[in-house]
Scaffold this motif. Structure first.
Motif, PDB file in Angstrom:
ATOM      1  N   LEU A  96      22.754  46.997  14.274  1.00 20.58           N
ATOM      2  CA  LEU A  96      21.572  47.548  13.618  1.00 20.58           C
ATOM      3  C   LEU A  96      21.995  48.860  12.984  1.00 20.58           C
ATOM      4  N   PHE A  97      21.567  49.099  11.755  1.00 20.09           N
ATOM      5  CA  PHE A  97      22.017  50.286  11.047  1.00 20.09           C
ATOM      6  C   PHE A  97      20.887  51.013  10.330  1.00 20.09           C
ATOM      7  N   GLY A 136      26.503  51.712  20.797  1.00 17.79           N
ATOM      8  CA  GLY A 136      25.321  52.098  21.542  1.00 17.79           C
ATOM      9  C   GLY A 136      24.047  51.762  20.790  1.00 17.79           C
ATOM     10  N   ASN A 137      22.884  51.902  21.462  1.00 17.67           N
ATOM     11  CA  ASN A 137      21.618  51.652  20.788  1.00 17.67           C
ATOM     12  C   ASN A 137      21.271  52.828  19.883  1.00 17.67           C
ATOM     13  N   LEU A 138      20.124  52.750  19.213  1.00 11.89           N
ATOM     14  CA  LEU A 138      19.757  53.795  18.267  1.00 11.89           C
ATOM     15  C   LEU A 138      19.669  55.164  18.933  1.00 11.89           C
ATOM     16  N   ILE A 154      25.859  59.130  10.357  1.00 14.44           N
ATOM     17  CA  ILE A 154      26.001  57.760  10.832  1.00 14.44           C
ATOM     18  C   ILE A 154      25.186  56.834   9.938  1.00 14.44           C
ATOM     19  N   ILE A 155      25.654  55.604   9.829  1.00 11.60           N
ATOM     20  CA  ILE A 155      24.966  54.599   9.025  1.00 11.60           C
ATOM     21  C   ILE A 155      24.195  53.695   9.963  1.00 11.60           C
ATOM     22  N   LEU A 156      22.892  53.677   9.813  1.00 11.51           N
ATOM     23  CA  LEU A 156      22.010  52.860  10.644  1.00 11.51           C
ATOM     24  C   LEU A 156      21.063  52.093   9.727  1.00 11.51           C
TER      25      LEU A 156
END
Length: 329
Positions: A96-97, A136-138, A154-156
């Motif tokens: 997820l990003f 890791g999670n968000l 960071i790219i999410l």
């Protein structure tokens, strides 16, 4: 959205203003406990906060449609949740990003992402930046960014942040021109046993036809390429005025070698009730009873044809080299 002998039912795709701003959804697994007649349905989900938010939104809709049924949410840990010291491309987990690049691009700093696809595209566009895996999670990833120990940005997935109510953390949205997204990304889906007609009938009420057709085209594209998380394959899909547009691309790991093409097809067909029954027909693992079968077939053919075009231009070699280099890392 892996095919595991079940049928995926598309629900809807987040609109986040850009191809890179859509979040991959965790599959939900409705399981009959006592059958529909027993009024008990179990829904499996990952334990992460985002997964629970997405699961709760789906179950809320189902409860409104079927107030006499009892839905039980069961949280479980996945392999990707447990293995945090290995790149996602090594364990086959889709990420997820979101995006937070603006300031870092100005400073020529480090960028964190665990996606081969995103890294390959952005390395091509921003060769002066350094990209490193971040797991890791968000919550965990944003904490690593805030602590400023290893990452300047960071790219999410913007859609994921929006679902969490954290839109204020988005510094910049990447357009499809900058970064195409992953197959099926941003689409919420429910996974059901393929022959479980009662549950399929229930969740069919939640279908978003546009999302279904886009996902069918994207999954057919990926399947024809024999792609996956270990190689950079990216897409962008648009449905407008009865025309389905699919852009697909493959990249080398460093982004120096790539192929990108766009094709379109018409998907304006009568509603399913006029088109005939389609109960048992699946297209790349997706069962969508309320979407015209001819439109689904056209979407699947579009994905196959676009992938075949890229393969004729050398996509197989690019992906083979990328897979070999990734395995050797």
């Amino acid at each position: 959205m892996a095919e595991l002998g079940v049928s995926g039912v598309g629900l809807g795709r987040a609109d986040s203003g850009g191809g890179a701003g859509r979040a991959g959804a965790d599959p939900l697994l409705p399981q009959e406990e006592n059958g529909v007649d027993g009024r008990a349905i179990r829904v499996g989900t990952r334990r992460s906060q985002l997964a629970r938010i997405q699961t709760d939104s789906v179950v809320t809709m189902l409860r409104e449609l079927y107030p006499d049924l009892h839905f039980e949410i069961v949280a479980m840990s996945t392999t990707g949740d447990k293995i945090l010291d290995t790149a996602l491309s090594k364990i086959g987990e889709k990420s997820l990003f979101t995006k937070e690049l603006e300031n870092a691009l100005e400073r020529n700093d480090v960028i964190g992402t665990s996606s081969l696809r995103r890294a390959a595209q952005l390395k091509k566009k921003f060769p002066h930046l350094e990209f490193r895996d971040i797991r890791g999670n968000l919550n965990t990833r944003l904490k690593k960014l805030d602590e400023k120990e290893d990452f300047s940005a960071i790219i999410l997935a913007a859609a994921g942040l929006k679902r969490m109510g954290w839109e204020n953390r988005i510094g910049q949205l990447l357009s499809p021109e900058d970064c195409l997204y992953a197959v099926g990304q941003g689409a919420l889906a429910v996974e059901v046993r393929a022959k479980d007609q009662e549950i399929l009938n229930m969740v069919s009420a939640l279908h978003d036809a546009d999302t279904v057709l886009c996902c069918i085209a994207e999954r057919a594209f990926m399947k024809r390429l024999e792609g996956g998380c270990s190689v950079p394959v990216a897409v962008n899909t648009l449905l407008k005025d009865g025309q389905l547009y699919l852009t697909g691309a493959v990249y080398s790991l460093d982004g120096s070698d790539s192929l990108k093409e766009t094709m379109q097809t018409g998907v304006s067909y009568p509603h399913q009730n006029e088109d005939g029954p389609n109960d048992d027909v699946q297209h790349v693992g997706i069962t969508a009873k309320n979407v015209p079968g001819q439109a689904q077939e056209a979407a699947e053919n579009l994905g196959v044809e676009l992938a075949s075009l890229l393969l004729s231009k050398g996509a197989k070699h690019i992906l083979s080299v990328a897979r070999q280099l990734n395995d050797a890392r």
